[in-house]
Motif scaffolding. Structure first.
Motif, short mmCIF file in Angstrom:
data_model
loop_
_atom_site.label_atom_id
_atom_site.label_comp_id
_atom_site.label_asym_id
_atom_site.label_seq_id
_atom_site.Cartn_x
_atom_site.Cartn_y
_atom_site.Cartn_z
N GLU A 102 -88.66 30.28 13.77
CA GLU A 102 -87.22 30.59 13.79
C GLU A 102 -86.96 32.01 13.31
N ILE A 103 -87.71 32.41 12.29
CA ILE A 103 -87.55 33.78 11.78
C ILE A 103 -87.97 34.79 12.84
N ALA A 104 -89.06 34.49 13.52
CA ALA A 104 -89.54 35.38 14.58
C ALA A 104 -88.50 35.55 15.67
N GLU A 105 -87.85 34.45 16.04
CA GLU A 105 -86.82 34.50 17.08
C GLU A 105 -85.61 35.32 16.63
N HIS A 106 -85.19 35.12 15.36
CA HIS A 106 -84.04 35.85 14.82
C HIS A 106 -84.31 37.36 14.76
N LEU A 107 -85.51 37.71 14.38
CA LEU A 107 -85.85 39.12 14.17
C LEU A 107 -86.49 39.76 15.40
N VAL A 108 -86.72 38.95 16.42
CA VAL A 108 -87.34 39.41 17.66
C VAL A 108 -88.70 40.05 17.38
N ILE A 109 -89.52 39.32 16.68
CA ILE A 109 -90.89 39.74 16.42
C ILE A 109 -91.80 38.52 16.64
N SER A 110 -93.09 38.73 16.61
CA SER A 110 -94.01 37.61 16.85
C SER A 110 -94.17 36.75 15.59
N VAL A 111 -94.57 35.49 15.81
CA VAL A 111 -94.82 34.58 14.69
C VAL A 111 -95.95 35.14 13.82
N LYS A 112 -96.95 35.73 14.47
CA LYS A 112 -98.08 36.29 13.74
C LYS A 112 -97.62 37.40 12.80
N THR A 113 -96.65 38.19 13.24
CA THR A 113 -96.12 39.27 12.40
C THR A 113 -95.38 38.69 11.19
N VAL A 114 -94.63 37.63 11.44
CA VAL A 114 -93.91 36.96 10.34
C VAL A 114 -94.91 36.44 9.31
N GLU A 115 -95.94 35.80 9.79
CA GLU A 115 -96.96 35.24 8.90
C GLU A 115 -97.65 36.34 8.08
N SER A 116 -97.88 37.47 8.71
CA SER A 116 -98.51 38.59 8.03
C SER A 116 -97.61 39.13 6.91
N HIS A 117 -96.32 39.30 7.23
CA HIS A 117 -95.35 39.78 6.24
C HIS A 117 -95.22 38.77 5.10
N LYS A 118 -95.21 37.48 5.46
CA LYS A 118 -95.08 36.44 4.45
C LYS A 118 -96.26 36.47 3.49
N SER A 119 -97.45 36.61 4.03
CA SER A 119 -98.66 36.66 3.21
C SER A 119 -98.62 37.87 2.27
N ASN A 120 -98.19 39.01 2.79
CA ASN A 120 -98.12 40.23 1.98
C ASN A 120 -97.11 40.11 0.86
N LEU A 121 -95.92 39.60 1.17
CA LEU A 121 -94.87 39.53 0.15
C LEU A 121 -95.22 38.50 -0.93
N MET A 122 -95.86 37.39 -0.53
CA MET A 122 -96.26 36.40 -1.51
C MET A 122 -97.29 36.98 -2.47
N GLU A 123 -98.19 37.79 -1.93
CA GLU A 123 -99.22 38.42 -2.76
C GLU A 123 -98.59 39.43 -3.72
N LYS A 124 -97.66 40.24 -3.22
CA LYS A 124 -97.00 41.25 -4.05
C LYS A 124 -96.20 40.62 -5.18
#
Length: 217
Positions: A173-195
């Protein structure tokens, strides 16, 4: 027995302190000094447990300079700063210099005796108003900064995705809202959780709540 060295550039004050302290609460005044240089020499010679150090002692080394040098030579000797300055700037400078305590010259005799006893036992001592002030400043700082440090390390896109995740949206759903791929969302999610050093979604939601990010449209 607490062996104490009294340091003050005023003879009358120094004599009064020595008379007040010697023999009280297991205190033995082993010597006195009129300036920072003499304080260091006497401390090395007499090996006191506590040095009661006047803050301002012109000319020559002031109390803070003497404290810094004394602690380098005698790290086990505690320094209690005695001063008329009821000011945070002086307090912080005393702590940075290595002093174990900070008390005002206007303090009651009982408080001075308690302060000496405290630093001699290895504890820190600050006069009551200073403690309250420091705690108040610390709490104000916490309220102002919150947990802004790690949050500010996030990119704008990571902050955006954090907000969506905290509101309960799935990656697709986030990918659709932001017009980006699911893989990109997952990558950002992983990075922000780590930070943010977060492991679970509930932790993430709690973080977002504290940051005021859960404003639903």
């Amino acid at each position: 027995m607490i062996r104490i060295l009294v340091v003050d550039d005023h003879v009358v004050v120094r004599s009064g302190l020595m008379a007040l302290l010697d023999g009280k609460n297991g205190i033995k005044v082993v010597g006195d000094a009129a300036d920072g240089d003499e304080a260091i020499r006497k401390a090395v010679e007499l090996q006191p447990n506590v040095v009661l150090m006047d803050f301002s002692m012109p000319p020559g080394k002031d109390g803070l300079t003497a404290t810094t040098e004394l602690k380098k030579q005698l790290p086990d000797t505690e320094v209690l700063i005695l001063t008329m300055h009821d000011d945070e700037e002086y307090l912080f400078r005393a702590i940075q210099a290595g002093a174990s305590g900070y008390i005002l010259k206007s303090a009651p005799h009982e408080e001075l005796l308690a302060a000496i006893q405290s630093v001699a036992e290895g504890s820190a001592y600050l006069y009551p108003n200073a403690t309250k002030r420091l705690m108040s400043e610390y709490l104000d700082k916490i309220k102002q900064e919150g947990i802004a440090g790690p949050y500010e390390s996030l990119s704008e896109r990571e902050k955006e995705i954090l907000s969506w995740i905290a509101k309960g949206y799935a990656n697709k759903e986030i990918a659709e809202h932001l017009v980006i791929s699911v893989k990109t969302v997952e990558s950002h999610k992983s990075n922000l959780m780590e930070k943010l050093n977060l492991k679970t979604r509930p932790e993430l939601v709690k973080f977002a709540l504290k940051k005021g990010l859960l404003h639903y449209e």
